[in-house]
Scaffold this motif. Structure first.
Motif, PDB file in Angstrom:
ATOM      1  N   ASN A 106       0.808  -1.240   0.050  1.00  0.00           N
ATOM      2  CA  ASN A 106      -0.125   0.040   0.201  1.00  0.00           C
ATOM      3  C   ASN A 106       1.050   1.304   0.063  1.00  0.00           C
ATOM      4  O   ASN A 106       0.209   2.466   0.035  1.00  0.00           O
ATOM      5  CB  ASN A 106      -0.940  -0.040   1.097  1.00  0.00           C
ATOM      6  N   GLU A 107       2.263   1.126   0.007  1.00  0.00           N
ATOM      7  CA  GLU A 107       2.957   2.513  -0.238  1.00  0.00           C
ATOM      8  C   GLU A 107       3.137   2.672  -1.821  1.00  0.00           C
ATOM      9  O   GLU A 107       3.593   3.563  -2.069  1.00  0.00           O
ATOM     10  CB  GLU A 107       4.317   1.963   0.227  1.00  0.00           C
ATOM     11  N   GLN A 108       2.428   1.935  -2.563  1.00  0.00           N
ATOM     12  CA  GLN A 108       2.672   2.151  -4.130  1.00  0.00           C
ATOM     13  C   GLN A 108       1.320   2.130  -4.705  1.00  0.00           C
ATOM     14  O   GLN A 108       0.292   1.650  -4.287  1.00  0.00           O
ATOM     15  CB  GLN A 108       3.378   0.790  -4.670  1.00  0.00           C
ATOM     16  N   VAL A 109       1.276   3.143  -5.712  1.00  0.00           N
ATOM     17  CA  VAL A 109       0.128   3.527  -6.561  1.00  0.00           C
ATOM     18  C   VAL A 109       0.207   2.612  -7.816  1.00  0.00           C
ATOM     19  O   VAL A 109       1.182   2.547  -8.609  1.00  0.00           O
ATOM     20  CB  VAL A 109      -0.013   4.922  -6.783  1.00  0.00           C
ATOM     21  N   CYS A 110      -0.973   1.945  -8.192  1.00  0.00           N
ATOM     22  CA  CYS A 110      -0.963   1.224  -9.228  1.00  0.00           C
ATOM     23  C   CYS A 110      -1.630   1.940 -10.518  1.00  0.00           C
ATOM     24  O   CYS A 110      -2.637   2.578 -10.486  1.00  0.00           O
ATOM     25  CB  CYS A 110      -1.952   0.010  -8.961  1.00  0.00           C
ATOM     26  N   VAL A 111      -0.892   1.872 -11.299  1.00  0.00           N
ATOM     27  CA  VAL A 111      -1.300   2.476 -12.892  1.00  0.00           C
ATOM     28  C   VAL A 111      -1.690   1.505 -13.948  1.00  0.00           C
ATOM     29  O   VAL A 111      -0.704   0.559 -14.360  1.00  0.00           O
ATOM     30  CB  VAL A 111      -0.245   3.475 -13.217  1.00  0.00           C
ATOM     31  N   LEU A 112      -2.717   1.479 -14.222  1.00  0.00           N
ATOM     32  CA  LEU A 112      -3.420   0.465 -15.281  1.00  0.00           C
ATOM     33  C   LEU A 112      -3.387   0.935 -16.631  1.00  0.00           C
ATOM     34  O   LEU A 112      -3.763   2.125 -16.580  1.00  0.00           O
ATOM     35  CB  LEU A 112      -4.650  -0.113 -15.048  1.00  0.00           C
ATOM     36  N   VAL A 113      -2.536   0.464 -17.557  1.00  0.00           N
ATOM     37  CA  VAL A 113      -2.522   0.820 -18.980  1.00  0.00           C
ATOM     38  C   VAL A 113      -3.173  -0.189 -19.804  1.00  0.00           C
ATOM     39  O   VAL A 113      -2.682  -1.535 -19.743  1.00  0.00           O
ATOM     40  CB  VAL A 113      -1.188   1.222 -19.237  1.00  0.00           C
TER      41      VAL A 113
ATOM     42  N   ARG B  74       7.705   5.432 -17.285  1.00  0.00           N
ATOM     43  CA  ARG B  74       8.829   5.605 -16.240  1.00  0.00           C
ATOM     44  C   ARG B  74      10.028   6.540 -16.597  1.00  0.00           C
ATOM     45  O   ARG B  74      10.540   7.275 -15.832  1.00  0.00           O
ATOM     46  CB  ARG B  74       9.530   4.185 -16.029  1.00  0.00           C
ATOM     47  N   GLY B  75      10.867   6.436 -17.723  1.00  0.00           N
ATOM     48  CA  GLY B  75      11.746   7.085 -18.161  1.00  0.00           C
ATOM     49  C   GLY B  75      11.549   8.639 -18.088  1.00  0.00           C
ATOM     50  O   GLY B  75      12.377   9.395 -17.745  1.00  0.00           O
ATOM     51  N   TRP B  76      10.210   9.070 -18.578  1.00  0.00           N
ATOM     52  CA  TRP B  76       9.866  10.450 -18.771  1.00  0.00           C
ATOM     53  C   TRP B  76       9.600  11.018 -17.086  1.00  0.00           C
ATOM     54  O   TRP B  76      10.099  12.081 -17.015  1.00  0.00           O
ATOM     55  CB  TRP B  76       8.787  10.391 -19.614  1.00  0.00           C
ATOM     56  N   LEU B  77       8.956  10.357 -16.556  1.00  0.00           N
ATOM     57  CA  LEU B  77       8.541  10.498 -15.332  1.00  0.00           C
ATOM     58  C   LEU B  77       9.828  10.704 -14.091  1.00  0.00           C
ATOM     59  O   LEU B  77       9.802  11.652 -13.355  1.00  0.00           O
ATOM     60  CB  LEU B  77       7.550   9.706 -14.491  1.00  0.00           C
ATOM     61  N   ARG B  78      10.761  10.095 -14.547  1.00  0.00           N
ATOM     62  CA  ARG B  78      12.417  10.080 -13.765  1.00  0.00           C
ATOM     63  C   ARG B  78      12.542  11.665 -13.661  1.00  0.00           C
ATOM     64  O   ARG B  78      13.277  11.841 -12.706  1.00  0.00           O
ATOM     65  CB  ARG B  78      13.143   9.125 -14.228  1.00  0.00           C
ATOM     66  N   ALA B  79      12.506  12.480 -14.732  1.00  0.00           N
ATOM     67  CA  ALA B  79      12.987  13.594 -14.823  1.00  0.00           C
ATOM     68  C   ALA B  79      12.455  14.731 -13.769  1.00  0.00           C
ATOM     69  O   ALA B  79      13.010  15.838 -13.645  1.00  0.00           O
ATOM     70  CB  ALA B  79      12.927  14.077 -16.137  1.00  0.00           C
ATOM     71  N   PHE B  80      10.928  14.530 -13.422  1.00  0.00           N
ATOM     72  CA  PHE B  80      10.521  15.118 -12.328  1.00  0.00           C
ATOM     73  C   PHE B  80      10.841  14.840 -10.938  1.00  0.00           C
ATOM     74  O   PHE B  80      10.007  15.512 -10.144  1.00  0.00           O
ATOM     75  CB  PHE B  80       9.044  15.165 -12.593  1.00  0.00           C
ATOM     76  N   HIS B  81      11.569  13.755 -10.645  1.00  0.00           N
ATOM     77  CA  HIS B  81      11.843  13.523  -9.267  1.00  0.00           C
ATOM     78  C   HIS B  81      10.910  13.254  -8.164  1.00  0.00           C
ATOM     79  O   HIS B  81      10.866  13.870  -7.290  1.00  0.00           O
ATOM     80  CB  HIS B  81      12.824  14.713  -8.709  1.00  0.00           C
ATOM     81  N   GLY B  82       9.865  12.405  -8.702  1.00  0.00           N
ATOM     82  CA  GLY B  82       8.896  12.200  -7.850  1.00  0.00           C
ATOM     83  C   GLY B  82       7.574  13.080  -8.153  1.00  0.00           C
ATOM     84  O   GLY B  82       7.576  14.114  -8.127  1.00  0.00           O
ATOM     85  N   VAL B  83       6.398  12.310  -8.720  1.00  0.00           N
ATOM     86  CA  VAL B  83       5.283  13.186  -9.092  1.00  0.00           C
ATOM     87  C   VAL B  83       4.307  12.974  -7.862  1.00  0.00           C
ATOM     88  O   VAL B  83       3.949  11.957  -7.590  1.00  0.00           O
ATOM     89  CB  VAL B  83       4.646  12.524 -10.411  1.00  0.00           C
ATOM     90  N   ALA B  84       3.852  13.873  -7.179  1.00  0.00           N
ATOM     91  CA  ALA B  84       2.466  13.960  -6.352  1.00  0.00           C
ATOM     92  C   ALA B  84       1.561  13.100  -6.822  1.00  0.00           C
ATOM     93  O   ALA B  84       0.930  13.186  -7.842  1.00  0.00           O
ATOM     94  CB  ALA B  84       2.097  15.384  -5.842  1.00  0.00           C
ATOM     95  N   THR B  85       1.000  12.098  -6.088  1.00  0.00           N
ATOM     96  CA  THR B  85      -0.054  11.213  -6.434  1.00  0.00           C
ATOM     97  C   THR B  85      -1.354  11.883  -7.054  1.00  0.00           C
ATOM     98  O   THR B  85      -1.905  11.413  -7.971  1.00  0.00           O
ATOM     99  CB  THR B  85      -0.420  10.255  -5.272  1.00  0.00           C
TER     100      THR B  85
END
Length: 322
Positions: free
Chosen positions: A182-189, A273-284
């Motif tokens: 529950n520390e992780q958020v699931c993203v379904l694609v 994932r590679g694109w999100l990495r540049a933002f250093h953590g995205v608020a859920t």
């Protein structure tokens, strides 16, 4: 202005004083972008202009304010303009909006975009999510043929929250438990073989058939072939709604069985994932906006700042979705 008039006008440039040159330079920097943005806003709004209070289309012109034509609604007597009721309402510096839209198309960070268009970083952050509020909603209505579905997990983040439910992490940090928790958020694609893609933030923890029922039925055909990995929730979900299902056993090293594979959706996960990495953590709480932003870039349906500004106002004539 025709060529002869322009040449006559240009011949007067050497006669300008230093102060007049500076004033002319400021005028060229500010008025042209302001006029371009305002003209685009007015043209986009005309096709669907109505009173945001009572939805009436019976109105008349009522002067101008902040560079935009103002209208008064006849039934309710309230005034409005082309931006009323849109995500861009009450924002300033219209002359910088097209430049900021270009920053979004280039995936600039908040601070880099702020420096590029000369606004405060808080303004840049506010504009980012205002620009994405409607643009992220333009998605395919339905997936056809063979659709691949898979989930990815990102660390839950309360960045920017005033009332955190746990101690703050430093620069994103890492999960305290092994595996999926529950520390992780699931993203379904889900993605069909034509490249049409839909995604959902299903919540904390493991993917379940209940979460699949909440997300997929409205966006898939009933004659579709749903392809997934070996997660047990997919076959149960497919059986309950009456669609075909096939899976690949990735743990056994079986990645492809003819046309049955999940390589397209896994490749999308990798790019995301590679694109999100540049933002250093995205608020859920902002994760759906970033998923929509990534779809805009990956689908290459919006290629110009003008198109993105129209999409921000809810106009998608250039996007042919299924």
């Amino acid at each position: 202005m025709d060529t002869a008039q322009w040449q006559a006008f240009a011949r007067q440039f050497p006669q300008l004083s230093h102060r007049q040159r500076l004033a002319s330079s400021d005028l060229l920097r500010t008025s042209a972008p302001q006029n371009a943005a305002v003209l685009l806003i007015e043209q986009t709004a005309q096709a669907q202009l109505h009173c945001p209070a009572c939805l009436s289309t019976h109105f008349h012109r009522h002067g101008q304010a902040h560079g935009l034509q103002r209208y008064r609604c006849v039934p309710c007597r309230k005034t409005f303009n082309a931006l009323s009721g849109t995500p861009l309402a009450h924002l300033h510096h219209k002359e910088r909006w097209l430049a900021y839209a270009d920053c979004l198309l280039n995936s600039f960070s908040v601070r880099k975009a702020a420096a590029d268009v000369n606004v405060h970083r808080n303004t840049s952050f506010r504009w980012r999510h205002r620009f994405l509020a409607l643009a992220k909603t333009d998605r395919p209505r339905c997936l056809h043929g063979i659709a691949e579905a898979d989930e990815m997990y990102v660390l839950e983040s309360q960045k920017g929250s005033r009332h955190m439910t746990r101690p703050a992490r430093r620069r994103g940090g890492c999960a305290g438990k092994r595996g999926i928790s529950n520390e992780q958020v699931c993203v379904l694609v889900a993605r069909d073989r034509t490249g049409q893609t839909v995604d959902f933030v299903t919540g904390l923890g493991q993917l379940t058939k209940t979460k699949l029922h909440a997300c997929l039925p409205p966006v898939i055909d009933r004659d579709i072939l749903l392809v997934s990995d070996g997660h047990p929730a997919y076959p149960v979900f497919a059986r309950e709604i009456g669609i075909e299902h096939a899976s690949v056993n990735l743990r056994a090293g079986i990645r492809v069985r003819g046309t049955v594979h999940v390589q397209n959706v896994n490749a999308y996960h990798s790019r995301l994932r590679g694109w999100l990495r540049a933002f250093h953590g995205v608020a859920t709480r902002y994760l759906p906006n970033y998923l929509g932003w990534r779809w805009i870039l990956d689908a290459r349906r919006i290629l110009s700042p003008e198109s993105l500004l129209r999409a921000t106002l809810g106009s998608f004539p250039h996007l042919l979705v299924t």
